[in-house]
Design a protein around this motif. Structure first.
Motif, PDB file in Angstrom:
ATOM      1  N   SER A   1      17.647   4.819  24.761  1.00  0.00           N
ATOM      2  CA  SER A   1      18.785   3.799  25.161  1.00  0.00           C
ATOM      3  C   SER A   1      18.935   2.919  24.257  1.00  0.00           C
ATOM      4  O   SER A   1      18.309   2.452  23.208  1.00  0.00           O
TER       5      SER A   1
ATOM      6  N   ASP B   1      12.878   7.722  24.862  1.00  0.00           N
ATOM      7  CA  ASP B   1      13.882   6.533  25.266  1.00  0.00           C
ATOM      8  C   ASP B   1      14.782   6.284  24.117  1.00  0.00           C
ATOM      9  O   ASP B   1      14.545   5.521  23.100  1.00  0.00           O
TER      10      ASP B   1
ATOM     11  N   ASP C   1      22.243   5.849  27.173  1.00  0.00           N
ATOM     12  CA  ASP C   1      21.498   5.770  28.189  1.00  0.00           C
ATOM     13  C   ASP C   1      20.155   6.196  27.780  1.00  0.00           C
ATOM     14  O   ASP C   1      19.766   6.399  26.502  1.00  0.00           O
ATOM     15  N   LYS C   2      18.947   6.467  28.656  1.00  0.00           N
ATOM     16  CA  LYS C   2      17.582   6.822  28.217  1.00  0.00           C
ATOM     17  C   LYS C   2      17.680   8.160  27.574  1.00  0.00           C
ATOM     18  O   LYS C   2      16.929   8.423  26.429  1.00  0.00           O
TER      19      LYS C   2
END
Length: 248
Positions: free
Chosen positions: A57, A55, A171-172
């Motif tokens: 993000s 991740d 974003d992720k």
């Protein structure tokens, strides 16, 4: 019975407020619906073993023009942003704004909240206010302001004030896109909650933008400190365990 009626009243106020247009504020981010623009990618490496995080993000990237006639100032008027208190959460959990922006904090829950920030950034205490009410803060200091609620310790958030209107949040997958970037020379800045100021300072670089859809070199962000877990209330004390047993 009186308490039950009071809670029902708060719930009705909340529903009316949400129906009236309380939405979740969003910073200029990436993702499938992002506008075309200058884009790039950030990679986050884990604390300790330096493995690449799945991740990526919540990495913030912004561009500050070197040849700007007048840089973004804390005294310049900007449209209001909105950060909603909903389901005992700040939505969004990370909000990026140009320095000097006023952020509205509407209470969309059927109970009281008390938003405060006393660590770095903008220091403020909005006091106790009920469902359907709203209070506002002007973020006139560059940098992160960490948000908490004096009633609900699980509520945490960040408002990041930057000296630019050209910013995006990854974003992720680590992708971001910044729209509206004119050709010219810029300083690229990076912020990540779990990175130290020194490591983020080292990521600053000068970039030259030649086209509106230019792809920037990737950024590697090291998670050099653990995420903020426990915190004190606004009085610098532990949260009262007895108050945490309530349903409000």
């Amino acid at each position: 019975m009186a308490m039950r009626n009071l809670r029902l009243t708060f719930a009705m106020i909340t529903i009316s407020a949400v129906a009236g247009g309380w939405g979740v504020a969003k910073s200029n981010g990436a993702g499938k619906d992002a506008q075309p623009g200058v884009s790039g990618e950030a990679v986050v490496t884990a604390l300790g073993n330096h493995a690449i995080e799945k991740d990526a993000s919540r990495v913030v990237v912004w561009l500050v023009p070197l040849d700007a006639v007048q840089p973004v100032s804390a005294t310049v008027q900007h449209p209001h942003y909105r950060l909603v208190q909903h389901n005992k959460k700040f939505e969004p959990g990370l909000l990026v704004v140009p320095v000097g922006t006023v952020v509205d904090f509407p209470n969309a829950d059927p109970w009281f909240h008390n938003v405060f920030s006393l660590y770095r950034g903008k220091r403020f205490d909005l006091g106790l206010y009920q469902a359907g009410a709203q209070r506002s803060v002007r973020f006139d200091r560059i940098g992160p302001s960490y948000l908490f609620c004096n009633i609900h310790p699980e509520m945490t958030g960040v408002v990041l004030a930057v000296d630019s209107e050209l910013f995006a949040t990854t974003d992720k997958s680590g992708h971001y896109s910044i729209a509206g970037v004119a050709p010219g020379k810029y300083i690229l800045h990076v912020w990540y909650e779990n990175a130290t100021p020194e490591s983020l300072q080292a990521l600053q670089r000068q970039v030259t933008i030649e086209s509106a859809n230019q792809i920037l070199p990737p950024v590697s962000v090291k998670a050099t400190k653990p995420a903020l877990a426990e915190h004190k209330n606004k009085y610098g004390q532990d949260y009262d365990p007895e108050t945490l047993k309530t349903d409000y």
